[in-house]
Every structure is written in structure tokens, then in C-alpha cells.
Design a protein around this motif. Structure first.
Motif, PDB file in Angstrom:
ATOM      1  N   ILE A  67      48.838  32.634  42.806  1.00 19.09           N
ATOM      2  CA  ILE A  67      47.946  33.783  42.912  1.00 19.09           C
ATOM      3  C   ILE A  67      47.369  33.892  44.324  1.00 19.09           C
ATOM      4  CG2 ILE A  67      45.787  34.780  42.050  1.00 19.09           C
ATOM      5  CD1 ILE A  67      46.575  33.487  39.321  1.00 19.09           C
ATOM      6  N   LEU A  68      47.045  32.749  44.911  1.00 15.87           N
ATOM      7  CA  LEU A  68      46.549  32.757  46.289  1.00 15.87           C
ATOM      8  C   LEU A  68      47.566  33.337  47.257  1.00 15.87           C
ATOM      9  CD1 LEU A  68      44.632  29.390  46.897  1.00 15.87           C
ATOM     10  CD2 LEU A  68      43.700  31.698  46.774  1.00 15.87           C
ATOM     11  N   GLU A  69      48.823  33.016  47.048  1.00 15.96           N
ATOM     12  CA  GLU A  69      49.871  33.525  47.937  1.00 15.96           C
ATOM     13  C   GLU A  69      49.916  35.051  47.921  1.00 15.96           C
ATOM     14  OE1 GLU A  69      54.691  33.070  48.773  1.00 15.96           O
ATOM     15  OE2 GLU A  69      53.779  32.113  47.020  1.00 15.96           O
ATOM     16  N   THR A  73      48.986  37.122  51.289  1.00 22.73           N
ATOM     17  CA  THR A  73      50.037  37.983  51.833  1.00 22.73           C
ATOM     18  C   THR A  73      49.527  39.402  52.020  1.00 22.73           C
ATOM     19  OG1 THR A  73      51.787  36.657  50.827  1.00 22.73           O
ATOM     20  CG2 THR A  73      52.343  38.920  51.431  1.00 22.73           C
ATOM     21  N   GLN A  74      48.815  39.914  51.003  1.00 17.80           N
ATOM     22  CA  GLN A  74      48.265  41.262  51.109  1.00 17.80           C
ATOM     23  C   GLN A  74      47.169  41.328  52.168  1.00 17.80           C
ATOM     24  OE1 GLN A  74      49.288  44.175  49.614  1.00 17.80           O
ATOM     25  NE2 GLN A  74      47.846  45.022  51.086  1.00 17.80           N
ATOM     26  N   MET A  75      46.372  40.276  52.248  1.00 18.06           N
ATOM     27  CA  MET A  75      45.272  40.245  53.218  1.00 18.06           C
ATOM     28  C   MET A  75      45.779  40.341  54.655  1.00 18.06           C
ATOM     29  SD  MET A  75      42.093  37.554  52.997  1.00 18.06           S
ATOM     30  CE  MET A  75      42.018  37.670  51.221  1.00 18.06           C
ATOM     31  N   THR A 299      33.827  51.988  46.566  1.00 21.63           N
ATOM     32  CA  THR A 299      34.250  51.653  47.923  1.00 21.63           C
ATOM     33  C   THR A 299      35.193  50.464  47.948  1.00 21.63           C
ATOM     34  OG1 THR A 299      32.171  52.491  48.828  1.00 21.63           O
ATOM     35  CG2 THR A 299      33.450  51.033  50.236  1.00 21.63           C
ATOM     36  N   LEU A 300      34.865  49.426  47.202  1.00 22.44           N
ATOM     37  CA  LEU A 300      35.664  48.204  47.215  1.00 22.44           C
ATOM     38  C   LEU A 300      36.515  48.027  45.962  1.00 22.44           C
ATOM     39  CD1 LEU A 300      32.942  45.810  48.652  1.00 22.44           C
ATOM     40  CD2 LEU A 300      34.938  46.662  49.868  1.00 22.44           C
ATOM     41  N   GLY A 301      36.242  48.804  44.928  1.00 20.45           N
ATOM     42  CA  GLY A 301      36.956  48.631  43.668  1.00 20.45           C
ATOM     43  C   GLY A 301      38.442  48.915  43.786  1.00 20.45           C
ATOM     44  N   GLY A 302      39.258  47.985  43.312  1.00 21.48           N
ATOM     45  CA  GLY A 302      40.703  48.177  43.345  1.00 21.48           C
ATOM     46  C   GLY A 302      41.291  48.187  44.736  1.00 21.48           C
ATOM     47  N   ASN A 303      40.632  47.514  45.680  1.00 24.54           N
ATOM     48  CA  ASN A 303      41.204  47.457  47.035  1.00 24.54           C
ATOM     49  C   ASN A 303      42.527  46.691  46.995  1.00 24.54           C
ATOM     50  OD1 ASN A 303      40.911  44.531  48.002  1.00 24.54           O
ATOM     51  ND2 ASN A 303      38.822  44.973  47.352  1.00 24.54           N
ATOM     52  N   PRO A 304      43.372  46.824  48.021  1.00 23.62           N
ATOM     53  CA  PRO A 304      44.714  46.230  47.968  1.00 23.62           C
ATOM     54  C   PRO A 304      44.738  44.731  47.659  1.00 23.62           C
ATOM     55  CG  PRO A 304      44.576  47.772  49.789  1.00 23.62           C
ATOM     56  CD  PRO A 304      43.194  47.656  49.243  1.00 23.62           C
ATOM     57  N   VAL A 305      43.800  43.979  48.210  1.00 24.74           N
ATOM     58  CA  VAL A 305      43.807  42.526  47.990  1.00 24.74           C
ATOM     59  C   VAL A 305      43.467  42.206  46.535  1.00 24.74           C
ATOM     60  CG1 VAL A 305      42.805  40.312  48.659  1.00 24.74           C
ATOM     61  CG2 VAL A 305      43.219  42.065  50.393  1.00 24.74           C
ATOM     62  N   SER A 306      42.407  42.820  46.007  1.00 27.51           N
ATOM     63  CA  SER A 306      42.033  42.581  44.610  1.00 27.51           C
ATOM     64  C   SER A 306      43.124  43.053  43.651  1.00 27.51           C
ATOM     65  CB  SER A 306      40.720  43.297  44.294  1.00 27.51           C
ATOM     66  OG  SER A 306      39.646  42.744  45.014  1.00 27.51           O
ATOM     67  N   SER A 307      43.735  44.182  43.974  1.00 30.19           N
ATOM     68  CA  SER A 307      44.776  44.720  43.094  1.00 30.19           C
ATOM     69  C   SER A 307      46.013  43.830  43.063  1.00 30.19           C
ATOM     70  CB  SER A 307      45.151  46.136  43.538  1.00 30.19           C
ATOM     71  OG  SER A 307      44.071  47.030  43.328  1.00 30.19           O
ATOM     72  N   GLU A 308      46.452  43.361  44.221  1.00 26.62           N
ATOM     73  CA  GLU A 308      47.603  42.470  44.254  1.00 26.62           C
ATOM     74  C   GLU A 308      47.289  41.150  43.552  1.00 26.62           C
ATOM     75  OE1 GLU A 308      50.737  42.897  45.145  1.00 26.62           O
ATOM     76  OE2 GLU A 308      50.325  44.992  45.644  1.00 26.62           O
ATOM     77  N   THR A 309      46.045  40.706  43.676  1.00 28.81           N
ATOM     78  CA  THR A 309      45.622  39.502  42.952  1.00 28.81           C
ATOM     79  C   THR A 309      45.699  39.741  41.451  1.00 28.81           C
ATOM     80  OG1 THR A 309      44.127  38.892  44.760  1.00 28.81           O
ATOM     81  CG2 THR A 309      43.767  37.823  42.642  1.00 28.81           C
ATOM     82  N   GLY A 310      45.209  40.898  40.999  1.00 30.10           N
ATOM     83  CA  GLY A 310      45.260  41.224  39.578  1.00 30.10           C
ATOM     84  C   GLY A 310      46.680  41.276  39.046  1.00 30.10           C
ATOM     85  N   ILE A 311      47.597  41.830  39.824  1.00 28.51           N
ATOM     86  CA  ILE A 311      49.000  41.864  39.420  1.00 28.51           C
ATOM     87  C   ILE A 311      49.554  40.448  39.297  1.00 28.51           C
ATOM     88  CG2 ILE A 311      51.324  42.538  40.153  1.00 28.51           C
ATOM     89  CD1 ILE A 311      49.985  45.022  41.472  1.00 28.51           C
ATOM     90  N   ALA A 312      49.204  39.602  40.273  1.00 26.19           N
ATOM     91  CA  ALA A 312      49.654  38.201  40.237  1.00 26.19           C
ATOM     92  C   ALA A 312      49.095  37.470  39.026  1.00 26.19           C
ATOM     93  CB  ALA A 312      49.256  37.489  41.532  1.00 26.19           C
TER      94      ALA A 312
END
Length: 431
Positions: A67-69, A73-75, A299-312
Motif C-alpha cells: 500500500i505504501l508503494e 508512487t502517486q506522491m 479541497t483535500l477529499g479524494g486527492n490523487p494520493v489518498s485515492s490511489e491508496t484506497g485502490i491499493a
């Protein structure tokens, strides 16, 4: 060499720079500095088996490398833009959530916390129904924002002395003096009465947790929510199910409400979806989502990093069969706790589903064993186990470990808990 300042200095800085409301567990708390799947480590290098998962957050384990990866990666490519620009991760996560959400629920509004998600769900219910009031259950916890705190029925979490008066509280499916089915029937009768007194034309929704975590692991009988939904449908009142603590495999199903064969109108999620990354959502069907047309954003909800984490997270739960694992290990843990209940009268009840279990401690005179609960937590901490507590009197041991634990971890927990309970038993029977 490290720069750890140690527990006493952290406590000093908390007093100097934080608010008095930021309490911590333990008389002698450790400074936690590292996490590795089901384990935590303090500033002295001591290892702890985490049986609380940051209050049901780290379902996939601390610092899970898979999940960290995805997050890192997105970050490195795109960290934040907000929802006024088109990005792919947020819609991909919404699509993936739609695949696992109950029934016909498929639309998600992303935010950062469970409080925000529940606040949004209550707003959505008002927008869709045109009605203002809500029904909430005793022992429920729904958040720290104004309306969610108003819908919270645990005194210690109702900090605002002037809360919203549009909440109607009714008994939950639990009573100290009645069996579970009788208490659940009384709850439904109270809801029916509340609807009659206040008027169905004024009540937008009922909000409830399928298992009341902070309220003491209150677990209704399997028929409760189906009968509740039927009752609400008769009066055109929506059902909001708060899965902030119970979601994403914890109870052996992706969502706890699935155990009750009930599809809510709105469902809220948070905590484990981000496995430590702040993300939450309130989700609903085509019909109800169409009522939310006024401009809104997070503003921050569903940002790319959180979203990719959620998918992982969703991938990891599926790839590692965490729902099935929670069901199997939860059964083993519950059987072990029931054995301890039969051995020690201090344990009045074992309740919950999967790896969301509670052990209620009651003294011989019928009073809540709050001091004994703290004694157990402190001693288990010294033995390398971190456990939670909840309930209105904070006398319910809370077992909510990462879902990546194994049978040896459960055996270790049960052995050490048995040993600590034996210490209490010897003290109680000394004279």
C-alpha cells in the motif's frame, strides 16, 4: 542514533502546546515510533502486538509495503489538485467502491474524515427528503462536527453545550436487564413511537452504526436492521448506515451491514479505506445522489494520493482474502474469549462479529469494572500487547486488530489476557 524525546517530554509538550482534551491511554505510556504490519515499536525498541489498529484503521497492517508503494508512487507524480480539475484516481476509486458497496449504492462523495462523511450523509438526507429531523440510537458515535456531535449519544463525546435540537434519540438494541431480542424489539417500538410523536413528514433519516464500536460493541440480532428498514420505508424515512469503524473486512464481510441482509439508502466509510491515509466518503444510489445538485467540494477529499491508496487497500483486501481471514480468526478469538468468560465472572458478555469484538467487564455488585479494565490494558501493554476500551463507562475491552494477524497472535493475546485476569481474580478472592 535517534532523536526520540521520550514519553515524559511528549506529555510535557502536549500540556504546553495541545489542548487539554487530547487524552492518552496508560499511566505509563510508551512513545510509539514505528509500525510493521500487526506490530508497533516504542522509542526503547520494545515490540507490541497491536490489537486496536489505531481504532479500526490499519486493517491492512502498519506501513504495509504494498500500500505504501502505491501512495509513494502517486506522491512522486501528482500529489494534489482538488476536485475542480479532472484527475483519474478519484473516479477509479469511486468505480472500485461501487463494485463492493451493498446493493445499488454506486455514487461517492469523498472527504477526509468520518465526521465529514456523516455530516455529508445527514445533509444529503435533508436535500433529498426536504425534511429536517433525524433519529439516532443511544450509545451511537458519529463524529466531532456540529451535526454529527448532535447525533452522538455518548456523553463524553458531546463537548458542545448547545447542540442541534433536530436529533431524536431512541434506545438501541441493547439493555443490561433484557436479552438481546427483547431489547431489539423495544428499540423498534421506541422508533415507531418517535415517528408517531414527531411526525414522519419531519424526519429525514435514521443514522446508525451496524455495530456500535465506541458505544460498547453493541451488536443487534440478525433480524434487527431488516425490520428497521421496513419500518422506515413505510414512513419514507432514509436509513444511513455508519460503517466508519466496521467497514472493509473487519467483521468478515466487506461491510458489517451485509450480515443483516439490508441495503441502506446512504452508507458512510472512512478509517480503513485509507489504512492511515485520511480519506472518507458518503455513498448512495442513483436516485438519492441526484438530489445533491448545489455546488460542493472537498479541497483535500479524494486527492490523487489518498485515492490511489484506497485502490491499493481494496486490492490488498481482495488479494489476501482479508474478509475470510477476519471471519476465521474472529471465530477463534471469540471462542477463546468465551472460554475466559466461563472462567472469570468479571467478564459479563462477549459480543461483536469477526475481528470486531468486545468483552464487557462488570463487578460482582453489578457496577461497571472500569478500573479493572484500565488495569488489564496497562498490564497487557507491559506484556507487549496494545488493546482498546470503549462503552459509556469505558468498561468494555475492544479487540480490533489489523486483519493481517495470525493464529499465534491470537493465542498470545488470549494467554496473556488469561494471566492478567488471574491476577485480578486472586486479588478479588484474597480475603
Amino acid at each position: 542514533m535517534n532523536n526520540y524525546i521520550g514519553p515524559s517530554e511528549i506529555i510535557k509538550k502536549k500540556k504546553d502546546f495541545l489542548y487539554p482534551c487530547t487524552h492518552h491511554f496508560y499511566k505509563n505510556p510508551p512513545q510509539i515510533v514505528k509500525g510493521d504490519m500487526q506490530y508497533l515499536f516504542d522509542s526503547t525498541g520494545k515490540k507490541y502486538l497491536d490489537f486496536f489498529a489505531g481504532v479500526s484503521v490499519m486493517n491492512c497492517g502498519h506501513c504495509n509495503p504494498v500500500i505504501l508503494e502505491a501512495a509513494i508512487t502517486q506522491m512522486k507524480t501528482l500529489q494534489h489538485t482538488t476536485t475542480i480539475y479532472l484527475t483519474q484516481s478519484i473516479v477509479n476509486l469511486a468505480e472500485r467502491l461501487a463494485e463492493v458497496l451493498p446493493g445499488n449504492i454506486k455514487h461517492s462523495f469523498f472527504c477526509c474524515t468520518g465526521s465529514e462523511a456523516n455530516e455529508g450523509a445527514l445533509l444529503l438526507a435533508r436535500l433529498h427528503t426536504g425534511k429536517n429531523k433525524f433519529i439516532a440510537l443511544e450509545n451511537g458515535l458519529h463524529g466531532r462536527t456540529y451535526l454529527t456531535m448532535s447525533a452522538t449519544a455518548i456523553p463524553m463525546w458531546r463537548a458542545d453545550p448547545n447542540l442541534d435540537s433536530s436529533i431524536i434519540f431512541v434506545p438501541n438494541a441493547y439493555s443490561k436487564n433484557k436479552d438481546l431480542n427483547e431489547a431489539a424489539l423495544d428499540s423498534l417500538k421506541a422508533i415507531k413511537k418517535a415517528i408517531k410523536i414527531n411526525g414522519a413528514e419531519k424526519i429525514a433519516a435514521l443514522i446508525a452504526e451496524p455495530i456500535q464500536g465506541n458505544g460498547g460493541m453493541i451488536t443487534p440480532p440478525k433480524w434487527y436492521f431488516k425490520k428497521l428498514k421496513q419500518l422506515l420505508n413505510e414512513h419514507n424515512i432514509l436509513l444511513i448506515i455508519d460503517e466508519v469503524q466496521t467497514g472493509f473486512g473487519r467483521t468478515g464481510n466487506m461491510f458489517a451491514i451485509e450480515h443483516y441482509d439490508t441495503i441502506p439508502d446512504i452508507i458512510t466509510v472512512a478509517k480503513a479505506l485509507g489504512n492511515g491515509m485520511p480519506i472518507a466518503a458518503f455513498c448512495t444510489n442513483d436516485n438519492i445522489s441526484a438530489s445533491f445538485t448545489k455546488a460542493s467540494a472537498s479541497t483535500l477529499g479524494g486527492n490523487p494520493v489518498s485515492s490511489e491508496t484506497g485502490i491499493a487497500v481494496l486490492d490488498y483486501i481482495k488479494d489476501n482474502n482479508l474478509c475470510k481471514k477476519a471471519k476465521i480468526l474472529g471465530t477463534k478469538l471469540k471462542e477463546g474469549l468465551i472460554n475466559l468468560k466461563n472462567k472469570y465472572p468479571l467478564i459479563k458478555d462477549i459480543r461483536g462479529i469477526g475481528l470486531m469484538l468486545g468483552a464487557e467487564l462488570i463487578k460482582e455488585n453489578g457496577e461497571p469494572a472500569s478500573e479493572e479494565t484500565d488495569f488489564i490494558l496497562e498490564n497487557l501493554k507491559d506484556r507487549g500487547i496494545l488493546l482498546g476500551k470503549n462503552g459509556l463507562d469505558r468498561n468494555v475491552l475492544a479487540f480490533q486488530p489489523p486483519l493481517v494477524i495470525n493464529e499465534n497472535d491470537i493465542t498470545f493475546l488470549l494467554t496473556e489476557l488469561d494471566s492478567v485476569l488471574n491476577i485480578i481474580y486472586k486479588k478479588l478472592t484474597k480475603y
